[in-house]
Motif scaffolding. Structure first.
Motif, PDB file in Angstrom:
ATOM      1  N   PRO A 106     -29.832 -80.464  52.867  1.00 27.61           N
ATOM      2  CA  PRO A 106     -30.377 -79.592  53.908  1.00 27.61           C
ATOM      3  C   PRO A 106     -29.862 -79.904  55.313  1.00 27.61           C
ATOM      4  CG  PRO A 106     -32.106 -80.258  52.397  1.00 27.61           C
ATOM      5  CD  PRO A 106     -30.890 -81.052  52.029  1.00 27.61           C
ATOM      6  N   TYR A 107     -29.841 -81.174  55.692  1.00 21.11           N
ATOM      7  CA  TYR A 107     -29.342 -81.521  57.028  1.00 21.11           C
ATOM      8  C   TYR A 107     -27.897 -81.100  57.181  1.00 21.11           C
ATOM      9  CZ  TYR A 107     -27.513 -84.271  60.901  1.00 21.11           C
ATOM     10  OH  TYR A 107     -26.873 -84.650  62.061  1.00 21.11           O
ATOM     11  N   ALA A 108     -27.083 -81.372  56.147  1.00 18.46           N
ATOM     12  CA  ALA A 108     -25.664 -81.041  56.198  1.00 18.46           C
ATOM     13  C   ALA A 108     -25.450 -79.532  56.260  1.00 18.46           C
ATOM     14  CB  ALA A 108     -24.945 -81.634  54.984  1.00 18.46           C
ATOM     15  N   GLU A 113     -23.393 -75.157  59.302  1.00 16.60           N
ATOM     16  CA  GLU A 113     -23.536 -73.778  59.781  1.00 16.60           C
ATOM     17  C   GLU A 113     -23.339 -73.718  61.289  1.00 16.60           C
ATOM     18  OE1 GLU A 113     -27.146 -70.529  60.053  1.00 16.60           O
ATOM     19  OE2 GLU A 113     -26.961 -71.693  58.195  1.00 16.60           O
ATOM     20  N   ASN A 114     -23.913 -74.696  61.985  1.00 16.70           N
ATOM     21  CA  ASN A 114     -23.758 -74.744  63.443  1.00 16.70           C
ATOM     22  C   ASN A 114     -22.309 -75.006  63.842  1.00 16.70           C
ATOM     23  OD1 ASN A 114     -26.512 -74.346  63.650  1.00 16.70           O
ATOM     24  ND2 ASN A 114     -26.987 -76.516  63.949  1.00 16.70           N
ATOM     25  N   VAL A 115     -21.670 -75.931  63.130  1.00 21.70           N
ATOM     26  CA  VAL A 115     -20.266 -76.247  63.431  1.00 21.70           C
ATOM     27  C   VAL A 115     -19.368 -75.050  63.148  1.00 21.70           C
ATOM     28  CG1 VAL A 115     -18.299 -77.668  62.733  1.00 21.70           C
ATOM     29  CG2 VAL A 115     -20.522 -78.743  63.155  1.00 21.70           C
ATOM     30  N   ASP A 116     -19.646 -74.323  62.067  1.00 18.84           N
ATOM     31  CA  ASP A 116     -18.862 -73.128  61.752  1.00 18.84           C
ATOM     32  C   ASP A 116     -18.930 -72.118  62.904  1.00 18.84           C
ATOM     33  OD1 ASP A 116     -18.301 -74.286  59.345  1.00 18.84           O
ATOM     34  OD2 ASP A 116     -19.499 -72.894  58.133  1.00 18.84           O
ATOM     35  N   ALA A 301     -31.836 -79.738  43.590  1.00 17.54           N
ATOM     36  CA  ALA A 301     -32.116 -79.983  45.010  1.00 17.54           C
ATOM     37  C   ALA A 301     -31.605 -78.855  45.890  1.00 17.54           C
ATOM     38  CB  ALA A 301     -31.485 -81.306  45.438  1.00 17.54           C
ATOM     39  N   ALA A 302     -30.419 -78.331  45.554  1.00 20.23           N
ATOM     40  CA  ALA A 302     -29.830 -77.262  46.368  1.00 20.23           C
ATOM     41  C   ALA A 302     -30.666 -75.993  46.328  1.00 20.23           C
ATOM     42  CB  ALA A 302     -28.412 -76.975  45.897  1.00 20.23           C
ATOM     43  N   GLY A 303     -31.397 -75.782  45.221  1.00 23.14           N
ATOM     44  CA  GLY A 303     -32.167 -74.550  45.083  1.00 23.14           C
ATOM     45  C   GLY A 303     -33.655 -74.707  45.272  1.00 23.14           C
ATOM     46  N   THR A 304     -34.102 -75.884  45.733  1.00 25.14           N
ATOM     47  CA  THR A 304     -35.535 -76.143  45.883  1.00 25.14           C
ATOM     48  C   THR A 304     -35.861 -76.599  47.298  1.00 25.14           C
ATOM     49  OG1 THR A 304     -35.631 -76.841  43.551  1.00 25.14           O
ATOM     50  CG2 THR A 304     -37.510 -77.414  44.959  1.00 25.14           C
ATOM     51  N   ASP A 390     -28.492 -91.534  47.178  1.00 24.88           N
ATOM     52  CA  ASP A 390     -28.001 -90.173  47.235  1.00 24.88           C
ATOM     53  C   ASP A 390     -29.221 -89.265  47.359  1.00 24.88           C
ATOM     54  OD1 ASP A 390     -27.082 -87.543  46.315  1.00 24.88           O
ATOM     55  OD2 ASP A 390     -25.236 -88.578  45.763  1.00 24.88           O
ATOM     56  N   TRP A 391     -29.261 -88.438  48.371  1.00 24.79           N
ATOM     57  CA  TRP A 391     -30.449 -87.653  48.703  1.00 24.79           C
ATOM     58  C   TRP A 391     -30.999 -86.897  47.502  1.00 24.79           C
ATOM     59  CZ3 TRP A 391     -32.152 -82.570  48.967  1.00 24.79           C
ATOM     60  CH2 TRP A 391     -33.256 -82.327  49.793  1.00 24.79           C
ATOM     61  N   SER A 392     -30.160 -86.165  46.816  1.00 22.58           N
ATOM     62  CA  SER A 392     -30.609 -85.323  45.706  1.00 22.58           C
ATOM     63  C   SER A 392     -31.066 -86.154  44.513  1.00 22.58           C
ATOM     64  CB  SER A 392     -29.477 -84.387  45.270  1.00 22.58           C
ATOM     65  OG  SER A 392     -29.059 -83.566  46.327  1.00 22.58           O
ATOM     66  N   LEU A 393     -30.253 -87.134  44.134  1.00 21.98           N
ATOM     67  CA  LEU A 393     -30.587 -87.952  42.967  1.00 21.98           C
ATOM     68  C   LEU A 393     -31.797 -88.831  43.236  1.00 21.98           C
ATOM     69  CD1 LEU A 393     -27.602 -87.053  42.415  1.00 21.98           C
ATOM     70  CD2 LEU A 393     -27.343 -89.195  41.180  1.00 21.98           C
TER      71      LEU A 393
END
Length: 525
Positions: A106-108, A113-116, A301-304, A390-393
């Motif tokens: 989420p942070y990344a 998105e901001n950097v883009d 994690a990506a979808g929750t 690792d954040w997700s794991l």
């Protein structure tokens, strides 16, 4: 048309299988490989990084810088928030192209998105590539009707439709940088890889350097294991030992976490070994299976939303955990009075790595098994101390082991006494990490409180003086906690019915075993 490129390293600290770096090199007259020491991570306000992981990261950056210098390039390490720094760098270096590897945290996501947007406003093209995971997790979610798969079997079904993971791209060489200007000498000191002291860290606080950071070590470690073809083919995670004196697994997880080793490279190298052997283990227990467990948690994690929290997390059972600072501190510091648990937590603090099943044992003990403390608190400790945090794991496994999500057989509890004895009857592991218990006879090493006073005196370790008394009675509290879990499940069911108007009882779901765990090992004793 030539390009002036920045390749932004975050994870993916390697030259092999790095498609975003390859894209940065294409038609580049100038290449600036950068890494930001982001205050979000450095200052530890929102994210905790322990000293051993700092050392591993800096070693990985140094190794990457060395590899880049062999190609007439270098790594530019910049201290600051990427969102603040990029506009300055775009102008200073006259950048036309920015490349990076996709990150699903989420942070990344918000940062990227901001950097883009910043890049677009500065007429900088952005190219991003998936290479940290085996698959594009968004494609997996799309194939599952826009929802993340919440069982390992469902993930297997979905990725089977996608086919094998993409093959790794060739490593970056001098040929990729042909015609590309080298780094300017006046930037040498300003952008160097810092030392621990530069970051205000004390190297004296580091544990033994068992797992040096970097791509070089990662590839060498992988090759050493791949040569053991028989071991690779027979590998089954539940059959490895959580308390062996030397690791009984590959310990490639820290290297894959930082991207010093590509998961796709490891997957396909394993596939080469499997193809030459008629018989080999299969997922979920095989080495391929371990990579798919990683994929499972990344996708979930990506979808929750709120995946690393209990509150607001729709896949997580809401459990009324206790707040017990003294219990949490005893668990974290390895002084619960249960030698097997304390030895594991001591190894974690000293070395930054513990076996998968050892993580199971201490996680169950902290949460539903004995201490009834929220998995979020354990997650924070692992986040700080593990090299492979690792954040997700981390979040996914803590929910699993606390029976808050994914795994629902809450009545199966790891015994802090019996579990360790299965693979280390003499307690050699305990004696290694808890030297005060070294002279205890094997019959008492897991339960020192049972030793007669004369035995304790002879061992030079009196319980309550030289080693703590146990903080709970497992045989009593585990039964109490099983009832509390049943009550929490019932309330969760009621809330789900009220929220969705439908019944979905966890007990009726086909429960999966622990990720890589042996059912026989995890029964309450």
């Amino acid at each position: 048309m030539t390009q002036r490129s920045i390749h932004w390293f975050r994870k993916g600290l390697r030259l092999h299988d790095n498609p975003a770096l390859v894209a940065a090199c294409k038609n580049a007259s100038h290449l600036y490989p950068v890494f930001f020491l982001d205050p979000y991570f450095v200052k530890g306000g929102n994210y905790h990084v322990g000293i051993n992981r700092w050392r591993f990261l800096l070693e990985s950056l140094k190794d990457l810088d060395t590899s880049l210098r062999k190609l007439n390039s270098r790594l530019y390490v910049i201290q600051g928030n990427p969102q603040d720094m990029f506009p300055q760098l775009f102008k200073k270096w006259k950048i036309t192209r920015l490349t990076y590897e996709v990150d699903t945290e989420p942070y990344a996501r918000q940062r990227d998105e901001n950097v883009d947007s910043l890049a677009k406003s500065n007429d900088v093209q952005v190219f991003k590539h998936v290479s940290h995971t085996l698959y594009d997790v968004e494609k997996i979610i799309d194939k599952n009707e826009g929802k993340p798969p919440l069982t390992y079997q469902r993930l297997q079904t979905l990725v089977a439709k996608l086919g094998a993971p993409a093959k790794p791209v060739p490593p970056v060489t001098k040929d990729h940088l042909e015609g590309c200007a080298g780094p300017a000498e006046d930037r040498e000191e300003k952008y160097r890889v810092p030392s621990l002291a530069d970051l205000g860290k004390k190297e004296s606080e580091c544990g033994p350097r068992l797992y040096p950071g970097g791509e070089t070590e990662a590839l060498q470690r992988m090759e050493r294991h791949l040569k053991k073809t028989n071991w690779i083919c027979k590998f089954e995670k539940p059959q490895t030992e959580p308390n062996s004196l030397e690791p009984s697994t590959t310990v490639l997880s820290p290297y894959i976490k930082f991207g010093c080793l590509s998961a796709r490279t490891f997957y396909h190298r394993l596939l080469d070994v499997y193809r030459l052997n008629k018989s080999h283990s299969q997922p979920p227990v095989s080495l391929h299976g371990q990579l798919l467990w990683r994929e499972f948690f990344y996708t979930a994690a990506a979808g929750t939303p709120n995946f690393n929290r209990m509150e607001g997390n729709l896949v997580c059972t809401q459990i009324p955990w206790d707040t017990k600072p003294e219990y949490l501190a005893a668990w974290k510091e390895g002084r619960t009075g249960y030698p097997f648990i304390d030895a594991i937590m001591t190894q974690l603090r000293q070395e930054g790595w513990i076996h998968h099943l050892a993580r199971h044992a201490v996680a169950c003990f902290l949460t539903r098994g004995d201490l009834w403390i929220s998995w979020e608190e354990g997650q924070k400790v692992f986040e700080e101390l593990l090299l492979d945090a690792d954040w997700s794991l981390n979040a996914g496994n803590w929910m699993w082991l606390s029976a808050s999500a994914f795994f629902y057989q809450y009545f199966r509890v790891y015994s802090p006494v019996v579990f360790g004895k299965k693979t280390d009857k003499n307690g050699d592991y305990i004696k290694k990490y808890l030297p005060q218990l070294r002279k205890f006879p094997a019959q008492y090493i897991y339960e020192p409180w049972k030793a007669p006073g004369t035995v304790q005196q002879a061992a030079g370790c009196v319980i309550g003086r030289d080693y703590p008394k146990r903080i709970v009675e497992h045989e009593v509290i585990s039964k109490v906690n099983i009832k509390r879990m049943a009550e929490a499940y019932a309330k969760h069911k009621e809330a789900k019915v009220a929220r969705e108007g439908q019944v979905s009882t966890p007990k009726k779901r086909k429960a999966e075993s622990f990720p890589g765990a042996d059912k026989k090992r995890s029964k309450a004793k």
